[in-house]
Design a protein around this motif. Structure first.
Motif, PDB file in Angstrom:
ATOM      1  N   PRO A  15     -22.664   1.623  -1.792  1.00  0.00           N
ATOM      2  CA  PRO A  15     -23.494   1.450  -0.586  1.00  0.00           C
ATOM      3  C   PRO A  15     -23.393   2.621   0.384  1.00  0.00           C
ATOM      4  CG  PRO A  15     -22.250  -0.538  -1.039  1.00  0.00           C
ATOM      5  CD  PRO A  15     -21.742   0.499  -1.985  1.00  0.00           C
ATOM      6  N   ILE A  16     -22.204   3.246   0.450  1.00  0.00           N
ATOM      7  CA  ILE A  16     -22.041   4.337   1.416  1.00  0.00           C
ATOM      8  C   ILE A  16     -22.622   5.634   0.870  1.00  0.00           C
ATOM      9  CG2 ILE A  16     -20.320   5.732   2.641  1.00  0.00           C
ATOM     10  CD1 ILE A  16     -18.649   3.221   2.914  1.00  0.00           C
ATOM     11  N   PRO A  49      -0.944  -4.847  -4.139  1.00  0.00           N
ATOM     12  CA  PRO A  49      -1.383  -5.535  -2.926  1.00  0.00           C
ATOM     13  C   PRO A  49      -2.109  -6.843  -3.239  1.00  0.00           C
ATOM     14  CG  PRO A  49      -1.890  -3.213  -2.759  1.00  0.00           C
ATOM     15  CD  PRO A  49      -1.349  -3.437  -4.144  1.00  0.00           C
ATOM     16  N   PRO A  88     -27.370   6.448   0.273  1.00  0.00           N
ATOM     17  CA  PRO A  88     -28.340   7.191   1.090  1.00  0.00           C
ATOM     18  C   PRO A  88     -28.276   8.696   0.849  1.00  0.00           C
ATOM     19  CG  PRO A  88     -27.174   5.587   2.426  1.00  0.00           C
ATOM     20  CD  PRO A  88     -26.505   5.600   1.099  1.00  0.00           C
ATOM     21  N   HIS A 139     -19.248  -2.265  -4.347  1.00  0.00           N
ATOM     22  CA  HIS A 139     -19.471  -2.811  -3.013  1.00  0.00           C
ATOM     23  C   HIS A 139     -19.050  -1.902  -1.866  1.00  0.00           C
ATOM     24  CE1 HIS A 139     -20.851  -6.810  -4.191  1.00  0.00           C
ATOM     25  NE2 HIS A 139     -20.021  -6.700  -5.209  1.00  0.00           N
ATOM     26  N   ILE A 140     -18.248  -0.896  -2.156  1.00  0.00           N
ATOM     27  CA  ILE A 140     -17.839   0.001  -1.068  1.00  0.00           C
ATOM     28  C   ILE A 140     -18.385   1.404  -1.297  1.00  0.00           C
ATOM     29  CG2 ILE A 140     -15.897   1.064   0.125  1.00  0.00           C
ATOM     30  CD1 ILE A 140     -14.291  -1.425  -0.633  1.00  0.00           C
ATOM     31  N   ALA A 146      -9.963  -6.955  -4.719  1.00  0.00           N
ATOM     32  CA  ALA A 146     -11.142  -6.480  -5.428  1.00  0.00           C
ATOM     33  C   ALA A 146     -10.726  -5.502  -6.514  1.00  0.00           C
ATOM     34  CB  ALA A 146     -12.086  -5.791  -4.450  1.00  0.00           C
ATOM     35  N   ARG A 160     -22.013  -1.698   5.244  1.00  0.00           N
ATOM     36  CA  ARG A 160     -23.384  -2.087   4.966  1.00  0.00           C
ATOM     37  C   ARG A 160     -23.516  -3.556   4.588  1.00  0.00           C
ATOM     38  NH1 ARG A 160     -25.301   2.970   5.446  1.00  0.00           N
ATOM     39  NH2 ARG A 160     -23.606   4.261   4.723  1.00  0.00           N
ATOM     40  N   LYS A 161     -22.511  -4.335   4.972  1.00  0.00           N
ATOM     41  CA  LYS A 161     -22.566  -5.754   4.653  1.00  0.00           C
ATOM     42  C   LYS A 161     -22.568  -6.574   5.937  1.00  0.00           C
ATOM     43  CE  LYS A 161     -20.342  -5.362   0.197  1.00  0.00           C
ATOM     44  NZ  LYS A 161     -21.591  -5.697  -0.488  1.00  0.00           N
ATOM     45  N   PHE A 179     -16.291 -11.567   0.949  1.00  0.00           N
ATOM     46  CA  PHE A 179     -15.816 -10.562  -0.009  1.00  0.00           C
ATOM     47  C   PHE A 179     -14.551 -10.973  -0.778  1.00  0.00           C
ATOM     48  CE2 PHE A 179     -13.869  -6.567  -1.272  1.00  0.00           C
ATOM     49  CZ  PHE A 179     -14.936  -5.836  -1.748  1.00  0.00           C
ATOM     50  N   ARG A 192     -12.212 -12.481   7.697  1.00  0.00           N
ATOM     51  CA  ARG A 192     -12.072 -12.033   6.323  1.00  0.00           C
ATOM     52  C   ARG A 192     -10.642 -12.259   5.846  1.00  0.00           C
ATOM     53  NH1 ARG A 192     -13.248  -5.886   5.218  1.00  0.00           N
ATOM     54  NH2 ARG A 192     -11.261  -5.760   6.277  1.00  0.00           N
ATOM     55  N   ALA A 196     -11.847  -2.084   9.538  1.00  0.00           N
ATOM     56  CA  ALA A 196     -12.137  -1.837   8.117  1.00  0.00           C
ATOM     57  C   ALA A 196     -13.142  -2.819   7.556  1.00  0.00           C
ATOM     58  CB  ALA A 196     -10.838  -1.853   7.289  1.00  0.00           C
ATOM     59  N   LEU A 254       0.833  -1.208   0.000  1.00  0.00           N
ATOM     60  CA  LEU A 254       0.000   0.000   0.000  1.00  0.00           C
ATOM     61  C   LEU A 254       0.866   1.255   0.000  1.00  0.00           C
ATOM     62  CD1 LEU A 254      -2.636  -1.149   2.632  1.00  0.00           C
ATOM     63  CD2 LEU A 254      -3.008  -0.834   0.196  1.00  0.00           C
ATOM     64  N   GLU A 300      -8.365   0.351   0.849  1.00  0.00           N
ATOM     65  CA  GLU A 300      -7.112  -0.397   0.999  1.00  0.00           C
ATOM     66  C   GLU A 300      -7.390  -1.852   1.353  1.00  0.00           C
ATOM     67  OE1 GLU A 300      -4.153   3.246   2.217  1.00  0.00           O
ATOM     68  OE2 GLU A 300      -4.852   1.914   3.785  1.00  0.00           O
ATOM     69  N   ALA A 301      -8.382  -2.020   2.262  1.00  0.00           N
ATOM     70  CA  ALA A 301      -8.752  -3.390   2.626  1.00  0.00           C
ATOM     71  C   ALA A 301      -9.217  -4.143   1.394  1.00  0.00           C
ATOM     72  CB  ALA A 301      -9.847  -3.374   3.681  1.00  0.00           C
ATOM     73  N   ALA A 302     -10.025  -3.479   0.570  1.00  0.00           N
ATOM     74  CA  ALA A 302     -10.549  -4.128  -0.628  1.00  0.00           C
ATOM     75  C   ALA A 302      -9.429  -4.431  -1.613  1.00  0.00           C
ATOM     76  CB  ALA A 302     -11.601  -3.242  -1.282  1.00  0.00           C
ATOM     77  N   GLU A 303      -8.449  -3.517  -1.663  1.00  0.00           N
ATOM     78  CA  GLU A 303      -7.330  -3.719  -2.567  1.00  0.00           C
ATOM     79  C   GLU A 303      -6.545  -4.966  -2.166  1.00  0.00           C
ATOM     80  OE1 GLU A 303      -3.829  -0.884  -4.279  1.00  0.00           O
ATOM     81  OE2 GLU A 303      -5.397   0.038  -3.059  1.00  0.00           O
ATOM     82  N   PHE A 332     -15.483  -3.565  -8.731  1.00  0.00           N
ATOM     83  CA  PHE A 332     -15.946  -4.268  -7.531  1.00  0.00           C
ATOM     84  C   PHE A 332     -15.912  -3.340  -6.320  1.00  0.00           C
ATOM     85  CE2 PHE A 332     -15.977  -7.668  -4.378  1.00  0.00           C
ATOM     86  CZ  PHE A 332     -16.816  -8.591  -4.981  1.00  0.00           C
ATOM     87  N   TYR A 377     -16.656  -3.726   5.834  1.00  0.00           N
ATOM     88  CA  TYR A 377     -17.521  -2.996   4.910  1.00  0.00           C
ATOM     89  C   TYR A 377     -18.847  -2.742   5.624  1.00  0.00           C
ATOM     90  CZ  TYR A 377     -13.862  -4.896   2.040  1.00  0.00           C
ATOM     91  OH  TYR A 377     -12.631  -5.243   1.559  1.00  0.00           O
ATOM     92  N   LYS A 431     -10.693   5.832   3.741  1.00  0.00           N
ATOM     93  CA  LYS A 431      -9.686   5.367   2.799  1.00  0.00           C
ATOM     94  C   LYS A 431      -9.299   3.914   3.081  1.00  0.00           C
ATOM     95  CE  LYS A 431      -5.233   6.985   1.122  1.00  0.00           C
ATOM     96  NZ  LYS A 431      -4.128   6.767   2.071  1.00  0.00           N
ATOM     97  N   TYR A 432      -9.309   3.538   4.345  1.00  0.00           N
ATOM     98  CA  TYR A 432      -8.845   2.185   4.663  1.00  0.00           C
ATOM     99  C   TYR A 432      -9.757   1.107   4.106  1.00  0.00           C
ATOM    100  CZ  TYR A 432     -12.029   2.780   8.658  1.00  0.00           C
ATOM    101  OH  TYR A 432     -13.112   3.022   9.454  1.00  0.00           O
ATOM    102  N   LEU A 433     -11.025   1.463   3.836  1.00  0.00           N
ATOM    103  CA  LEU A 433     -11.906   0.460   3.226  1.00  0.00           C
ATOM    104  C   LEU A 433     -11.417   0.100   1.834  1.00  0.00           C
ATOM    105  CD1 LEU A 433     -15.567   1.383   4.200  1.00  0.00           C
ATOM    106  CD2 LEU A 433     -14.081  -0.400   5.097  1.00  0.00           C
ATOM    107  N   ALA A 474     -14.470 -11.704  -4.763  1.00  0.00           N
ATOM    108  CA  ALA A 474     -13.584 -10.962  -5.659  1.00  0.00           C
ATOM    109  C   ALA A 474     -12.718 -11.915  -6.467  1.00  0.00           C
ATOM    110  CB  ALA A 474     -12.709 -10.003  -4.861  1.00  0.00           C
ATOM    111  N   PHE A 503      -6.800  -4.501   9.955  1.00  0.00           N
ATOM    112  CA  PHE A 503      -6.576  -3.106  10.327  1.00  0.00           C
ATOM    113  C   PHE A 503      -6.923  -2.851  11.790  1.00  0.00           C
ATOM    114  CE2 PHE A 503      -6.996  -3.121   5.839  1.00  0.00           C
ATOM    115  CZ  PHE A 503      -6.325  -2.011   5.362  1.00  0.00           C
TER     116      PHE A 503
END
Lengths: 360, 302
Positions: free
Chosen positions: B217-218, A72, B221, B213-214, B205, A89-90, A98, A146, A85, A52, B198-201, B209, A87, B194-196, A102, A81
């Motif tokens: 949804p946020i 990454p 609303p 998915h991130i 994802a 709304r899941k 997830f 996860r 971290a 990262l 990074e987590a997905a990366e 994606f 998600y 931002k960390y979301l 993916a 983290f």
């Protein structure tokens, strides 16, 4: 699982040298804790390993293969983290699914794998909940889940227990250790909590100001700190330190005000001879290595008592310095009472005040 | 004068409660006269055969006759269709465009502040002013047609062809209100930690994606709130169309929205009773619509 080798890693943020020529190896299946105070560069190290953060120089290698250029995702590591971290709304299930989603896993295999991991983490009953409906400890487990679902080559953990309350932290320490050995996983774990490091690590790497201070087993780190920083950072309450000089005529260590006077053995004298300046030494001893004893050699005056139930810490004034002594739970004394201290000299240390290095 | 501090102070009746009421009262009185009173007056008018010219003794109660007539009148319903033809494309385009621009602006770069300010200008102008200069640009020999012809195209009858007029209104509305959607979307985007990402990366994802998915949804609303605001606002639009193509919505009443129909009936047609009734039908429709949207909002908020 894989081994991790970091070689000559350096990283700057603007003017600040975050990491300075860091070289470190995490063996396959090892639980290595990177320990250091805030802003020591721990998280930066982790982010560099995860991909990262771009390195200024040096290499990161997995199983001997350099992964510097890889994204990454391509490194196939799992990162947990400090903030979990998840998600938002899941559900817990969707969060854990997830990484598999993916990777285009078929739904039934995803379901099976997530349930497997959930069972291992004991969170099967939480799978339908959303992060907001879970406690910190539960979110932590889901975040861990996860990371675990996809058998990564390496687990990177960024202070995962910091946001938990004390009781949960103690529980999760044991839990993490259990998981790590059950999975035979390689853990690269970052924390600023020396108790966490001591209790979980196979080896501890102590980092300060972007520089590696010492890498060793918890016992060695505790008993044989490489320098004054490590000695003071590890252990609670922290090690007592008294500024001293070495008097060759008396073959003894003498504090600045002359109150403390400790004769040294031949081996210790030889070690002290390596000092940059024999009049700038720091004597260090942990509270459990000094006792209040009638046969003691050093005069002191009781300053304050801190009874903790299973033991009592006594602050004793020795001349101008304060020495914290670990005494029996039942020990009681009045403030100002004169006592004699006995130092367990073989377990004490002397540091070079100029370089900070341990002399013995 | 009592200066000793003993006895009855002069303003003893002025308790905190009274004082609070006193401070609020000017606003309350104004509100009462410009909002509450007309609301009640028009509700009562909607059940009468009142016209602009009626003397008080000529006004008769007609019960629900105005409502029944309107609900059976195809022309009245046609106004709602026209309104939808303008509202739906406007809000949709504003949503997509605003979100896209927000995605572009949701990063650090030089001149971001200046660009943001420039983009926000349309929103800060008066709708009448906006409609006026668009009218100039959209005239047969206006600058829009000049450029279209310069590029080899056929001139467009922006303000006179019944099939084009609704789209001209949409264009003006989009120009004016996309910044609003952008602002709301930007607020949503900057709320994504931002960390979301990074987590997905790390979780491997891809960009789509991660967006799906991130980000979505946020942000959804907030976008819903933007949609609700814009729908209600565009639904009752009068000023822009009035200035752009006239008070009947232009040729063939192509852009005569429900709001303009109320104006046409009650003011120009002198038919206060029927106009009031139509206004209340509009109110019921928008309340129903807003409720539907708010229910959706609560669903996505989950």
């Amino acid at each position: 699982m894989s081994s991790l080798t970091i070689t000559n890693l350096s990283k700057r943020f603007g003017r600040k040298q975050a990491l300075d020529d860091l070289t470190l190896t995490v063996k396959d299946g090892e639980f290595l804790v990177l320990l250091g105070p805030t802003a020591a560069g721990k998280t930066t190290t982790l982010r560099c390993v995860a991909g990262l953060e771009k390195l200024d120089s040096g290499t990161v290698a997995l199983d001997g293969a350099v992964v510097n250029g890889l994204s990454p995702a391509e490194r196939d590591l799992a990162l947990v983290f400090q903030t979990y971290a998840l998600y938002p709304r899941k559900s817990a299930f969707e969060n854990m699914a997830f990484p598999l989603l993916a990777r285009d896993w078929p739904p039934d295999r995803i379901r099976q794998r997530v349930n497997e991991v959930a069972t291992l983490l004991r969170i099967t009953e939480l799978l339908e909940r959303r992060p907001a409906q879970m406690s910190g400890g539960q979110q932590q487990r889901v975040a861990l889940g996860r990371a675990m679902v996809r058998n990564p080559r390496l687990f990177l953990m960024d202070e995962p227990l910091t946001n938990l309350d004390f009781k949960l932290r103690v529980e999760m320490r044991a839990e993490l250790k259990r998981l790590q050995s059950e999975l035979a996983a390689t853990f690269f774990y970052v924390t600023n909590d020396q108790v966490e490091a001591m209790s979980m690590a196979d080896r501890i790497a102590v980092l300060d100001h972007g520089k590696l201070q010492q890498v060793d087993t918890p016992e060695r780190i505790y008993d044989h700190p490489a320098n004054l920083f490590v000695a003071q950072f590890v252990g609670s309450p922290r090690m007592n330190t008294i500024n001293c000089r070495y008097d060759a005529d008396q073959a003894a260590l003498i504090s600045a005000d002359g109150v403390l006077k400790l004769p040294l053995t031949d081996a210790q004298r030889a070690a002290v001879a390596n000092a940059t300046d024999s009049s700038a030494l720091i004597f260090g001893c942990r509270p459990e290595d000094v006792s209040i004893h009638a046969d003691g050699t050093v005069d002191g005056k009781v300053f304050v008592l801190e009874p903790l139930g299973d033991r009592t810490f006594v602050d004793v004034h020795v001349g101008g310095a304060t020495v914290r002594v670990r005494a029996a739970a039942a020990y009681r004394a009045e403030e100002g009472e004169r006592v004699r201290l006995a130092f367990d000299l073989p377990r004490c240390h002397v540091f070079d005040a100029v370089s900070g290095l341990t002399l013995f | 004068m009592d200066t000793t501090g003993r006895g009855r102070p002069r303003f003893s009746w002025l308790t905190d409660r009274w004082l609070a009421g006193l401070f609020v009262s000017p606003t309350l009185i104004i509100l009462l006269f410009i909002a509450i009173y007309p609301l009640i007056w028009s509700l009562s008018a909607s059940f009468t055969d009142r016209t602009l010219l009626s003397r008080p003794d000529q006004i008769n109660s007609v019960g629900f006759e105005n409502y029944v007539d309107l609900l059976n009148d195809n022309r009245a319903w046609q106004r709602f269709v026209v309104t939808a033809q303008i509202v739906v494309p406007s809000v949709l385009i504003e949503l997509l465009l605003g979100f896209a621009v927000a995605m572009l602006l949701n990063r650090k770069f030089g001149g971001r502040g200046v660009i943001m300010t420039v983009i926000l200008i349309p929103m800060m102008l008066s709708p009448v002013v906006v409609a006026l200069f668009w009218r100039f640009m959209m005239q047969g020999d206006g600058i829009l047609n000049y450029y279209i012809q310069a590029l080899g195209g056929q001139p467009v009858l922006w303000l006179s062809s019944p099939s084009v007029i609704p789209w001209s209104v949409v264009l003006v509305d989009v120009w004016m209100w996309t910044p609003f959607m952008m602002l709301i979307a930007l607020a949503g985007l900057s709320a994504v930690p931002k960390y979301l990402y990074e987590a997905a990366e790390v979780d491997r994802a891809g960009a789509w994606f991660r967006f799906r998915h991130i980000t979505l949804p946020i942000v959804t609303p907030l976008l819903m709130i933007g949609i609700i605001f814009r729908t209600m606002d565009a639904y009752k639009m009068i000023d822009t169309i009035f200035v752009l193509v006239g008070d009947r919505g232009g040729a063939g009443r192509a852009a005569q929205t429900a709001g303009l129909y109320v104006y046409d009936t009650a003011i120009k047609g002198f038919d206060t009773g029927v106009g009031s009734a139509y206004g209340y039908i509009m109110l019921v429709v928008i309340i129903a619509l807003a409720n539907l949207l708010i229910r959706q909002l609560n669903k996505v908020k989950g």
